[in-house]
Scaffold this active site. Structure first.
Site, PDB file in Angstrom:
ATOM      1  N   LYS A  80       0.885  -1.079  -0.031  1.00 34.35           N
ATOM      2  CA  LYS A  80       0.028   0.208  -0.316  1.00 34.35           C
ATOM      3  C   LYS A  80       0.775   1.396  -0.041  1.00 34.35           C
ATOM      4  O   LYS A  80       1.428   1.299   0.587  1.00 34.35           O
ATOM      5  CB  LYS A  80      -0.501   0.381   1.596  1.00 34.35           C
ATOM      6  CG  LYS A  80      -2.212   0.943   1.310  1.00 34.35           C
ATOM      7  CD  LYS A  80      -2.782   1.074   2.885  1.00 34.35           C
ATOM      8  CE  LYS A  80      -3.625   2.120   2.046  1.00 34.35           C
ATOM      9  NZ  LYS A  80      -5.006   1.289   3.707  1.00 34.35           N
ATOM     10  N   SER A 155      -9.761   0.777   2.661  1.00 31.37           N
ATOM     11  CA  SER A 155      -8.839   2.228   1.940  1.00 31.37           C
ATOM     12  C   SER A 155      -7.542   1.713   1.021  1.00 31.37           C
ATOM     13  O   SER A 155      -7.264   2.120   0.006  1.00 31.37           O
ATOM     14  CB  SER A 155      -8.481   3.252   2.619  1.00 31.37           C
ATOM     15  OG  SER A 155      -7.093   2.740   3.818  1.00 31.37           O
ATOM     16  N   SER A 179      -9.880  -1.052   7.123  1.00 28.59           N
ATOM     17  CA  SER A 179      -9.233  -0.951   5.330  1.00 28.59           C
ATOM     18  C   SER A 179      -8.473  -1.833   4.973  1.00 28.59           C
ATOM     19  O   SER A 179      -8.274  -2.435   3.615  1.00 28.59           O
ATOM     20  CB  SER A 179      -8.216  -0.231   5.166  1.00 28.59           C
ATOM     21  OG  SER A 179      -8.990   1.538   5.996  1.00 28.59           O
TER      22      SER A 179
HETATM   23  N1  GLN Z   1     -13.716   3.356   5.938  1.00 28.10           N
HETATM   24  C1  GLN Z   1     -13.202   4.064   7.227  1.00 28.10           C
HETATM   25  C2  GLN Z   1     -12.484   5.519   7.090  1.00 28.10           C
HETATM   26  O1  GLN Z   1     -12.593   5.787   6.372  1.00 28.10           O
HETATM   27  C3  GLN Z   1     -11.528   2.685   7.593  1.00 28.10           C
HETATM   28  C4  GLN Z   1     -10.334   3.658   6.725  1.00 28.10           C
HETATM   29  C5  GLN Z   1      -9.008   2.093   7.013  1.00 28.10           C
HETATM   30  O2  GLN Z   1      -9.161   1.983   7.589  1.00 28.10           O
HETATM   31  N2  GLN Z   1      -7.961   3.482   7.173  1.00 28.10           N
HETATM   32  O3  GLN Z   1     -12.291   5.846   7.764  1.00 28.10           O
END
Ligand code: GLN
Length: 498
Positions: A80, A155, A179
């Protein structure tokens, strides 16, 4: 001819050790798969061809010298783009860091390299990991390999899409509120969020420091367990104060029977508004399968889980606001040209460097931390956090793992959900796990009866019971026959090993 698609991480390393193929051939096959497939998935932000070939050559030289090879020797992996890797940019999919060259290599990345993995590049994500679609990347969206008109989740959407389309065998993602698990569910791969502290975050760009964890995505529980071995090898990382010594063999108990063990389900959660009926059915089927494998299915309750979204969307933006203050165009990040004062430079650099969701989160955090407001929201959210953690402690006194969805629906079409609050609400199944610091994993269990798209079942376990969680995940995987699948439109496209 063998296709890289059909090989597990262990088979790749064993094949190289046996001389069936070389690490360099594997690296070329992966590069070939990327060039044949990534135009459709757009999972990569950078392909690190030179680094891949250098690492593969090192593996081949080690074999030629008669050295015993490390467990992930020659296994194609990608990261990532919030993880530093020397020789690549670390952009966080943001204009703010578009030209930022990694100054060092993150511990989690280094540990994969130390285990012999071949680094293929950096993967797309929601900007600074804010989101659940990967659509908020400043550069381009990523497409779901099962249907390219749909999101891969986020994400870590690039990580899930790259693995699901067979471009790499393993990827790393990060999970602050779901994410890793949510995109894994939407793309039909296994994604594990280790316990808070199990994997070092040194060199992973911080979002919410009390919630962030790095972890692996792969096409089987075994591959993910191998990656967990690599990530925890060497024990505690003194460069991350929250890191703990979790070094152990995550494969040792993978095939253990789960007979007589207790798995929790939360009936009320399966009646939640917005839960697609095909997802509900898939989770109930998964519970039946675990029961057939001998597990006792026990009803448990996490009464404060309903407040987890409210608590997270206070805590996470506050931490993000504090962490992202460093991107001011002076120490880090995009610098607005021709400014006359420092204040103007900082303000314009941030205004032009960050995208809309990154701004929304930081403005929210700034407001929530302001005096008078702080007590009402931030402190209240911390109290909710204590309650949620206590709920889990009670539940885990009764069961070894809790089964639930990772996402309320299968993958949706790009742009179909534009209201940020609607996206936040869809995090309902993943967030509480980060709040409590537990471990969690999404395992593909079926293709949805209505949509034909992958559905993952999430298993959550107590903090530092990561190896035990993998045992339950493997038992579920054995019963579901979804292991090793590459999305049909991509299988066999490039990636042949000569
Ligand atoms: N969907 C969650 C957010 O928007 C989690 C994001 C993540 O785990 N980086 O914050």
């Amino acid at each position: 001819m063998t296709s890289l698609d059909t090989l597990t991480a262990r088979q790749i390393a064993a094949g190289i050790a046996a001389g069936d193929f070389t690490a360099t051939e594997v690296a070329h096959a992966a590069l070939d798969a990327i060039s044949a497939r990534d135009a459709s998935t757009q999972a990569f932000l950078q392909v690190s061809e030179n680094l891949a070939l250098e690492a593969a050559a090192k593996t081949d030289a080690a074999r030629a010298a008669g050295e015993s090879l490390p467990p992930l020797a020659g296994v194609p992996v990608a990261f990532k783009d919030n993880m530093n890797l020397l020789g690549t940019r670390t952009t966080c999919a943001s204009r703010m860091l578009e030209t930022y060259e990694s100054a060092y290599t993150a511990t989690c990345v280094q540990r994969m390299l130390d285990a012999g993995a071949t680094p293929l590049g950096k993967l797309n994500m929601d900007e600074f990991a804010f989101g659940s679609t990967t659509d908020s990347s400043a550069f381009h969206p990523t497409n779901n390999p099962w249907d390219i008109t749909r999101v891969p989740g986020g994400s870590s959407g690039g990580s899930a899409a790259a693995v699901a389309s067979g471009q790499v065998t393993l990827a790393l993602g990060s999970d602050t509120g779901g994410s890793i698990r949510q995109p894994a569910s939407l793309c039909g791969v296994v994604g594990m969020k280790p316990s808070y502290g199990a994997v070092s975050r040194y060199g992973v760009v911080a979002f919410g420091s009390s919630l962030d964890q790095a972890g692996p995505l792969g096409r089987s529980v075994e591959d993910v367990a191998l990656a967990m071995n690599a990530l925890t090898a060497g024990g505690r990382d003194r460069l991350d104060a929250t890191s703990q010594n979790c070094a152990q063999d995550h494969l040792a108990h993978l095939e253990d029977p789960i007979e007589g063990r207790a798995v929790g389900i939360i009936p009320a959660l399966l009646e939640a508004e917005g839960l697609a009926s095909e997802v509900r059915t898939a989770i109930l089927d998964a519970a039946d399968k675990l029961a057939s494998a001998g597990a006792h299915i026990v009803e448990v309750d996490l009464p404060n889980m309903a407040s987890s979204i409210a608590a997270y969307y206070v805590l996470a933006p506050c931490e993000a606001f504090s962490n992202l203050a460093r991107f001011d165009g002076v120490r880090y990040g995009y610098q607005e040209p021709r400014c006359t004062t420092l204040a103007e430079q900082s303000s314009l650099s941030r205004a032009h460097g960050f995208g809309p969701e990154a701004k929304r989160r930081q403005m929210l955090g700034a407001y929530l931390l302001s005096s008078g407001v702080y007590e009402k929201y931030y402190l209240a959210a911390q109290k909710v956090r204590t309650l949620i953690t206590a709920d889990y402690q009670r539940a885990f006194a009764q069961v070894d793992a809790i089964l639930m969805p990772a996402s309320p629906t299968v993958a949706w079409e790009h742009g179909a959900i534009s209201d940020p609050a609607a996206l936040y609400l869809a995090d309902v199944f993943t967030i509480s796990n980060n709040i409590a610091g537990n471990c969690g994993i999404s395992v593909p269990v079926c293709l949805g009866a209505d949509s034909g798209l992958p559905i993952g079942a999430q298993l959550q376990g107590p903090a530092f019971a990561d190896a035990q969680l993998l045992t339950f995940a493997r038992a579920l995987e054995r019963a579901c026959h979804m292991e090793g699948i590459v999305a049909p439109a991509f299988a066999g496209k490039g990636g042949e090993l000569a």
